[in-house]
Design an enzyme around this catalytic site. Structure first.
Site, mmCIF file in Angstrom:
data_model
loop_
_atom_site.group_PDB
_atom_site.id
_atom_site.type_symbol
_atom_site.label_atom_id
_atom_site.label_comp_id
_atom_site.label_asym_id
_atom_site.label_seq_id
_atom_site.Cartn_x
_atom_site.Cartn_y
_atom_site.Cartn_z
ATOM 1 N N GLU A 1 -7.464 1.721 8.505
ATOM 2 C CA GLU A 1 -6.235 1.829 7.729
ATOM 3 C C GLU A 1 -6.330 3.183 6.997
ATOM 4 O OE1 GLU A 1 -3.597 1.365 4.241
ATOM 5 O OE2 GLU A 1 -5.857 1.579 4.272
ATOM 6 N N GLU A 2 -7.416 3.269 6.462
ATOM 7 C CA GLU A 2 -7.615 4.326 5.332
ATOM 8 C C GLU A 2 -7.567 5.836 5.888
ATOM 9 O OE1 GLU A 2 -7.607 4.022 2.351
ATOM 10 O OE2 GLU A 2 -8.325 1.862 1.473
HETATM 11 ZN ZN LIG Z 1 -5.532 -0.323 1.166
#
Ligand SMILES: [Zn+2]
Length: 357
Positions: free
Chosen positions: A197-198
């Protein structure tokens, strides 16, 4: 559980350790659990087939990879995810080679003013593991590409507040786990701990495609800037005042009907809930809502101080309230219409009904 979750290693693309932990925990409560090709952990709790809802929390954390080792044994780094360079000086980190080695992020002491003070950049930061030279580093199995994580174990602060290196987003994964234990719904519920996600909401993209849900809720952290010097209108959320529903961030505009549905339930159940607007950053909902022909999506966030530092801090009251709210939302999902029925109107003399969303 939160302690082992937040202490586990899982830099984006290297989530194996935390994934195994999540999988074994999910297996106790879900009907099916799998780790997909990208590394996402997907736990399914069956409902009555009314529809599919995806709850997503990312299990990856920001960190670094080794980019260079100089002849004196100093390690240079490349960031994975959004790193604030100012938070790095004097940090203790763990360099992952044959084993785990402690390292420190050095800087030139103030006594030696070789360089005029300028904006610090990631290229100026180096990690010292105490090695005499490059050979000593290489012998430890540390090479270009080895990952580096913060040393920031979970610690209890005053009251019900806790700090760790990875509240973003292990606290979200924790909320998913607690919700999984109690959840009952007519919908099939997919609990997804996403990867990467990052670095751009990547795991949610593929898992969203695979599941193809009717509704998606990302559970993540948001900024709680309720600290000195920050003006009231820039605080976004505050600790201890409940989780926050996303009205808008850079990745998604929270579905307005889903948001009202959640807010109504919060009101009925006396659960405090804040509203979140972020001009920067996004969550997994940013890709989930764009899956196939579109998914009704929003984000439920845990207010967090000092996001993307080694001392991210949350209030457990907000965490518990997030779980309580999600459980209720899942329970009452039957009364939420995925397709909004529009009133009958007349076109070319014929009456027809149109449903759209
Ligand atoms: Zn996050």
């Amino acid at each position: 559980m939160l302690k082992s979750l937040s202490n586990a290693v899982g830099v984006s693309g290297y989530e194996d350790e935390v994934a195994e932990l999540i999988k074994s925990e999910m297996e106790k409560y879900a009907d099916e659990v799998e780790i997909d090709k990208m590394g996402n952990v997907i736990g399914l709790k069956r409902g009555k087939g009314k529809g599919k809802i995806m709850l997503a929390a990312h299990m990856d954390e920001i960190g670094f990879v080794v980019s260079h080792i100089d002849k004196n044994g100093f390690i240079f780094i490349s960031p994975v995810g959004g790193i604030n360079v100012k938070t790095l000086i004097s940090r203790r980190v763990i360099v992952h080679g044959n084993e785990r080695y402690y390292g420190i992020m050095g800087s030139v002491p103030p006594h030696i003013k070789e360089k005029e003070e300028k904006e610090l950049s990631i290229e100026d930061i180096f990690v010292d593991i105490g090695a005499k030279d490059r050979e000593e580093v290489l012998k430890k199995g540390i090479k270009v590409g080895s990952i580096i994580t913060y040393d920031g174990d979970l610690k209890k602060l005053s009251g019900r507040r806790y700090t760790s290196k990875t509240m973003d987003d292990r606290i979200g994964v924790f909320v998913l786990m607690e919700t999984l234990k109690k959840a009952k719904s007519s919908y099939d519920i997919y609990f997804v701990a996403t990867v990467q996600e990052e670095v751009g909401l990547r795991g949610a993209k593929t898992s969203g495609y695979k599941i193809s849900p009717d509704i998606g809720i990302a559970v993540d952290v948001t900024l709680a800037n309720d600290i000195p010097e920050v003006k009231e209108h820039k605080r976004i959320t505050e600790l201890g005042k409940g989780p926050a529903i996303t009205i808008m961030d850079r990745s998604v505009i929270g579905n307005k009907r889903l948001n009202s549905f959640i807010e109504k339930i919060a009101q009925e159940e006396n659960i405090p809930l804040q509203r979140n607007i972020l001009s920067r950053g996004g969550t997994d909902a940013g890709t989930i809502h764009l899956t196939k022909e579109g998914v009704i999506s929003t984000t439920l966030s845990i207010p967090t101080r000092f996001v993307h530092s080694t001392v991210e801090c949350v209030d457990m009251n907000d965490v518990e309230n997030a779980v309580k709210l999600l459980v209720k939302v899942l329970e009452k999902l039957d009364s939420f219409a995925v397709y909004q029925e529009k009133k009958t109107y007349s076109t070319y003399g014929r009456s027809r009904k149109q449903s759209y969303e």
